[in-house]
Design an enzyme around this catalytic site. Structure first.
Site, mmCIF file in Angstrom:
data_model
loop_
_atom_site.group_PDB
_atom_site.id
_atom_site.type_symbol
_atom_site.label_atom_id
_atom_site.label_comp_id
_atom_site.label_asym_id
_atom_site.label_seq_id
_atom_site.Cartn_x
_atom_site.Cartn_y
_atom_site.Cartn_z
ATOM 1 N N LYS A 1 1.168 -1.050 -0.343
ATOM 2 C CA LYS A 1 -0.739 0.138 -0.505
ATOM 3 C C LYS A 1 0.834 1.725 0.117
ATOM 4 O O LYS A 1 1.490 1.403 0.933
ATOM 5 C CB LYS A 1 -0.860 -0.125 1.113
ATOM 6 C CG LYS A 1 -2.001 0.650 1.001
ATOM 7 C CD LYS A 1 -2.614 0.819 2.607
ATOM 8 C CE LYS A 1 -4.164 2.078 2.659
ATOM 9 N NZ LYS A 1 -4.489 1.813 4.007
ATOM 10 N N HIS B 1 -0.233 4.452 0.008
ATOM 11 C CA HIS B 1 -1.070 5.088 1.172
ATOM 12 C C HIS B 1 -1.375 5.054 2.647
ATOM 13 O O HIS B 1 -0.538 4.005 2.581
ATOM 14 C CB HIS B 1 -2.034 6.257 0.366
ATOM 15 C CG HIS B 1 -3.117 4.752 0.332
ATOM 16 N ND1 HIS B 1 -2.902 4.017 -0.717
ATOM 17 C CD2 HIS B 1 -4.018 4.907 0.955
ATOM 18 C CE1 HIS B 1 -4.082 3.010 -0.862
ATOM 19 N NE2 HIS B 1 -5.159 4.002 0.801
#
Length: 289
Positions: free
Chosen positions: A169, A171
């Site tokens: 991921k 963010h």
């Protein structure tokens, strides 16, 4: 006689109960699948007694029923009736034509997934394997880790769990790991182990986080030869993880349990399935022990 009675009472009074803990019992666990009782009633107890009379040593008294395969047979029946364990001709990852196929993705509703978690949790408790948390490798291991953690908590064994993403991921908190921080002795929960690839990937993630990959729990042990570079080897993926990587493995059921189920559930169709699965076992099966 009064003298004898008095002596017995004196000896009995010299003992002190210092501990009382539950013992996971394979037989009790299996029976409770159909007749649920309170958590306290599910497990036999281990009592630790200390004799305060110095003439006698401390003793450890425990009663544990053997795991006689009832849990495994109930699981095989459940998998067959749910359409998860199917018979026919299926190509395996190793390129073999298998007469049966176990597709855990077909535990596809709340009731089935909840029942599956019960089997995992009770098999784990019966195995005596100790662990500090659960890890579910993406993708099938994610719902398994979550539901098994819920079921273990319901049975009085609350442990944290985590899982990984296939893609990092970029963010928020970022990274590939989700859930509780990986630490201590980690139990990896997955559906099956064919080549051991997923287990090795999970082991690398767990070690990189500073935790210890300790054990693996799977639904079905196919008990068949693994392949290396397209060539059959004499050990199974489960045996490799257990013997080469030094990790404990808990399987709810094995191929031997499936064969037993097919032999004990009559009908021409079942006999045909048994013959085909047995022939496959003879050709690709590993030697246990």
């Amino acid at each position: 006689s009064p003298a004898r009675t008095s002596k017995r009472l004196a000896i009995s009074a010299a003992w002190a109960l210092t501990a009382c803990t539950q013992i996971p019992s394979g037989r009790v666990v299996a029976i409770q699948l159909s007749t649920p009782l309170l958590v306290e009633d599910r497990m036999p107890l281990r009592l630790r007694l200390v004799n305060l009379n110095k003439e006698f040593p401390m003793v450890d008294v425990g009663v544990q029923a053997p795991n006689d395969g009832v849990l495994a047979q109930d699981f095989v029946r459940f998998a067959v009736e749910s359409g998860v364990l199917r018979f026919g001709e299926f190509k395996t990852k190793a390129g073999r034509m298998s007469p049966y196929f176990f597709n855990a993705g077909l535990f596809d509703d709340g009731a089935k997934l909840g029942r599956l978690a019960e089997f995992y949790a009770k098999a784990l408790l019966a195995s005596g394997i100790e662990f500090d948390m659960i890890f579910g490798p993406a993708y099938m291991g994610i719902p398994l880790a979550a539901t098994v953690a819920v079921e273990l908590a319901r049975l009085g064994r609350n442990v944290p769990f985590a899982y990984n993403r296939k893609e990092a991921k970029d963010h928020g908190e970022g990274g590939t790991l989700v859930g509780a921080p990986l630490k201590g002795r980690v139990l990896i929960v997955d559906d099956v182990m064919s080549a051991g690839t997923a287990a090795r990937e999970s082991i690398a993630l767990i070690k990189a986080a500073g935790a210890t990959p300790h054990a693996v729990a799977i639904a079905l042990d196919r008990q068949e030869k693994a392949t290396e570079n397209g060539v059959d080897v004499e050990h199974s993926a489960v045996q490799y993880v257990r013997n080469q990587l030094g990790m404990q493995v808990c399987a709810i059921a094995k191929l031997a349990d499936l064969l037993l189920y097919l032999s004990q559930n009559g009908g021409v169709e079942m006999r045909v399935h048994h013959e085909r699965v047995f022939a496959y076992r003879q050709k690709y099966g590993v030697t246990e022990g």
